[in-house]
Design a protein around this motif. Structure first.
Motif, short mmCIF file in Angstrom:
data_model
loop_
_atom_site.label_atom_id
_atom_site.label_comp_id
_atom_site.label_asym_id
_atom_site.label_seq_id
_atom_site.Cartn_x
_atom_site.Cartn_y
_atom_site.Cartn_z
N ALA A 195 -62.37 33.08 -13.23
CA ALA A 195 -62.26 31.94 -14.14
C ALA A 195 -60.82 31.51 -14.33
CB ALA A 195 -62.89 32.28 -15.49
N ASN A 196 -59.88 32.43 -14.06
CA ASN A 196 -58.47 32.14 -14.27
C ASN A 196 -57.68 32.09 -12.97
OD1 ASN A 196 -58.39 32.46 -17.34
ND2 ASN A 196 -59.28 34.38 -16.72
N GLU A 197 -58.38 31.95 -11.82
CA GLU A 197 -57.67 32.05 -10.55
C GLU A 197 -56.69 30.93 -10.32
OE1 GLU A 197 -61.39 30.04 -8.06
OE2 GLU A 197 -60.72 32.06 -7.62
N ASN A 198 -56.88 29.79 -10.98
CA ASN A 198 -55.94 28.68 -10.83
C ASN A 198 -54.93 28.60 -11.96
OD1 ASN A 198 -57.10 27.74 -8.43
ND2 ASN A 198 -58.72 26.70 -9.56
N THR A 199 -54.88 29.66 -12.78
CA THR A 199 -53.99 29.66 -13.93
C THR A 199 -52.87 30.65 -13.74
OG1 THR A 199 -55.77 29.03 -15.42
CG2 THR A 199 -53.83 30.07 -16.41
N LEU A 200 -51.63 30.22 -13.95
CA LEU A 200 -50.49 31.13 -13.90
C LEU A 200 -50.21 31.66 -15.29
CD1 LEU A 200 -47.96 29.25 -11.58
CD2 LEU A 200 -49.27 31.29 -11.04
N TYR A 251 -38.97 31.59 -1.38
CA TYR A 251 -39.31 30.50 -2.28
C TYR A 251 -38.08 30.10 -3.10
CZ TYR A 251 -39.73 34.38 -5.61
OH TYR A 251 -39.49 35.49 -6.38
N ILE A 252 -38.13 28.89 -3.65
CA ILE A 252 -37.05 28.38 -4.48
C ILE A 252 -37.45 28.49 -5.94
CG2 ILE A 252 -35.62 26.37 -5.05
CD1 ILE A 252 -36.09 25.35 -2.23
N THR A 253 -36.58 29.06 -6.73
CA THR A 253 -36.80 29.16 -8.17
C THR A 253 -36.05 28.05 -8.88
OG1 THR A 253 -37.13 31.55 -8.11
CG2 THR A 253 -36.51 30.61 -10.22
N TYR A 254 -36.75 27.33 -9.75
CA TYR A 254 -36.15 26.26 -10.52
C TYR A 254 -36.07 26.66 -11.99
CZ TYR A 254 -37.17 23.43 -6.39
OH TYR A 254 -37.22 22.94 -5.11
N THR A 255 -34.90 26.51 -12.57
CA THR A 255 -34.69 26.77 -13.99
C THR A 255 -34.34 25.45 -14.65
OG1 THR A 255 -33.87 28.99 -13.49
CG2 THR A 255 -33.40 28.12 -15.68
N LEU A 256 -35.23 24.95 -15.51
CA LEU A 256 -35.07 23.66 -16.16
C LEU A 256 -34.69 23.87 -17.62
CD1 LEU A 256 -38.24 21.81 -14.79
CD2 LEU A 256 -35.97 21.98 -13.73
N THR A 257 -33.69 23.15 -18.09
CA THR A 257 -33.23 23.30 -19.46
C THR A 257 -33.07 21.93 -20.11
OG1 THR A 257 -32.03 25.32 -18.90
CG2 THR A 257 -31.44 24.25 -20.96
N GLN A 302 -38.92 28.21 -16.39
CA GLN A 302 -38.63 28.58 -15.02
C GLN A 302 -39.91 28.62 -14.21
OE1 GLN A 302 -37.05 32.72 -13.86
NE2 GLN A 302 -35.17 31.53 -14.09
N TYR A 303 -39.85 28.13 -12.96
CA TYR A 303 -41.02 28.17 -12.08
C TYR A 303 -40.51 28.20 -10.64
CZ TYR A 303 -40.32 23.24 -10.85
OH TYR A 303 -39.80 22.07 -10.37
N SER A 314 -45.70 27.79 -6.39
CA SER A 314 -46.73 27.83 -7.44
C SER A 314 -46.75 26.57 -8.29
CB SER A 314 -46.50 29.05 -8.35
OG SER A 314 -46.56 30.25 -7.62
N GLN A 315 -46.01 25.55 -7.88
CA GLN A 315 -45.86 24.36 -8.72
C GLN A 315 -47.19 23.71 -9.05
OE1 GLN A 315 -42.82 21.62 -7.46
NE2 GLN A 315 -43.80 19.87 -8.44
#
Length: 380
Positions: free
Chosen positions: A239-244, A339-345, A352-353, A357-358
């Motif tokens: 049920a949560n397979e598409n949820t991070l 993979y590329i990690t993005y940190t948004l502020t 962070q994501y 997995s976006q």
């Protein structure tokens, strides 16, 4: 990746600060943030005994009667029903991150200030409504309406509720106060594994009475199967397979806060090249991108967008409730590489994501990311 970011935060703040000064970015003016009380008032009327706020004896921080009255009166007026047909079934104290109580209207600008208040769930026995209020109930906003309330959650045994909330709290690494049970249905499972057997697991074929419980937090949900008391509990992974599931970013790994003239910042690191880039958006429309570690500034660029685009982007952040994801990280799957990690502020916090997995991020966060990518792409 964490070591790279930590080194960047510790050694490059001065470099970026100096670069901003050299381009005339930093303002020498100072100002005070004016905090305005959000408008909206409800008449504090006496309610009948049937409208008593339940569970007061279980909570040390009781909901003030004026706040309860204001919420019940507002909902009764909206629904065209009597207040005695409504009950407050849950509540907890909350600090909202803006003057709109984190529920801005279209094109509404909200004061950026912490507002202490309450999150309140009201029910008529068939439907649930969620309210955000300030401390005294003079400012309130309806967060959600017509949420089905079959067997919910006041009928849920306390032992089951506690077991589920504790499990979700451990998984999300968030305090229980930030979690809400949004659905609870009685079930009769067909086996002792609650119909969630692991590979090669033997399950006794017997009917087991229990519950299917949905827990929500920050636009995420988890589904649990339990027995009647909560002593047996399993997470429904399918049920949560598409949820991070997000995790809290350690304080030591948070980037420095933004200067008041900077609207937004993105730090990207990793990928095949392993390089780190910082992009900042200023109030005047300048988009500045630098490669961290490039001593010659050969990969430094300045582009522009209009002030109107900046204002529209800020409204997009408010509408997508970007602040609700404050200091959360959505990690890459175990074993993932390159993979590329993005940190948004923003001025309200950091999220962070990663690029792989976006598409599984919460919808509101995807909306904020899309708005940011659009404004970066439009820079000239």
């Amino acid at each position: 990746m964490k070591i790279m970011l930590r080194n960047y935060f510790n050694t490059n703040q001065g470099r970026i600060f100096t670069a901003l000064i050299l381009t005339g970015i930093l303002s020498v003016a100072s100002g005070l943030t004016l905090i305005k009380d959000a408008t909206g008032a409800s008449t504090n009327l006496l309610l009948e005994t049937s409208n008593e706020v339940i569970k007061d004896n279980l909570k040390s921080n009781r909901l003030p009667r004026p706040v309860a009255n204001a919420v019940l009166q507002d909902l009764a007026r909206r629904q065209g029903i009597l207040t005695r047909q409504l009950q407050i079934i849950d509540y907890h104290q909350q600090k909202w991150r803006n003057g709109c109580l984190e529920l801005p209207q279209p094109d509404e600008l909200c004061t950026e200030a912490l507002v202490p208040g309450w999150r309140i769930v009201v029910s008529n026995g068939k439907e649930n409504w969620i309210y955000h209020t300030n401390n005294n109930g003079r400012s309130l906003r309806l967060a959600s309406a017509n949420t089905p309330s079959d067997n919910l959650p006041d009928k849920l045994p306390a032992s089951v509720k506690n077991a589920v909330l504790q499990a979700a709290s451990r998984r999300w690494q968030q305090p229980i106060s930030q979690l809400t049970i949004i659905e609870a249905q009685q079930q009769t499972w067909r086996d002792s594994c609650l119909e969630l057997a692991n590979a090669d697991e033997f399950c006794t074929q017997a009917l087991v009475s229990g519950w299917r419980v949905v827990v929500g937090a920050v636009d995420q949900t988890l589904v649990y199967h339990t027995n009647q008391t909560g002593s047996a509990l399993r997470l429904n992974q399918k049920a949560n397979e598409n949820t991070l599931a997000p995790v809290q970013i350690p304080v030591s790994e948070l980037p420095p806060p933004l200067d008041r003239d900077i609207v937004f910042r993105q730090i990207s690191t990793g990928g095949f090249t392993g390089r780190t880039y910082e992009t900042v958006l200023l109030k005047d429309g300048r988009l500045i991108r630098v490669r961290i570690g490039d001593a010659n500034d050969s990969e430094r660029s300045i582009r522009r967008v209009s002030v109107q685009q900046v204002q529209q982007f800020v409204r997009s952040l408010q509408h997508s409730r970007f602040s609700k994801f404050q200091n959360l990280s959505y990690p890459a799957p175990s074993g993932a590489a390159d993979y590329i990690t993005y940190t948004l502020t923003s001025q309200e916090g950091t999220v962070q994501y990663n690029d792989i997995s976006q598409n599984n991020l919460p919808k509101n966060l995807q909306t904020a990311v899309k708005a940011w990518n659009q404004i970066v792409a439009s820079g000239q």
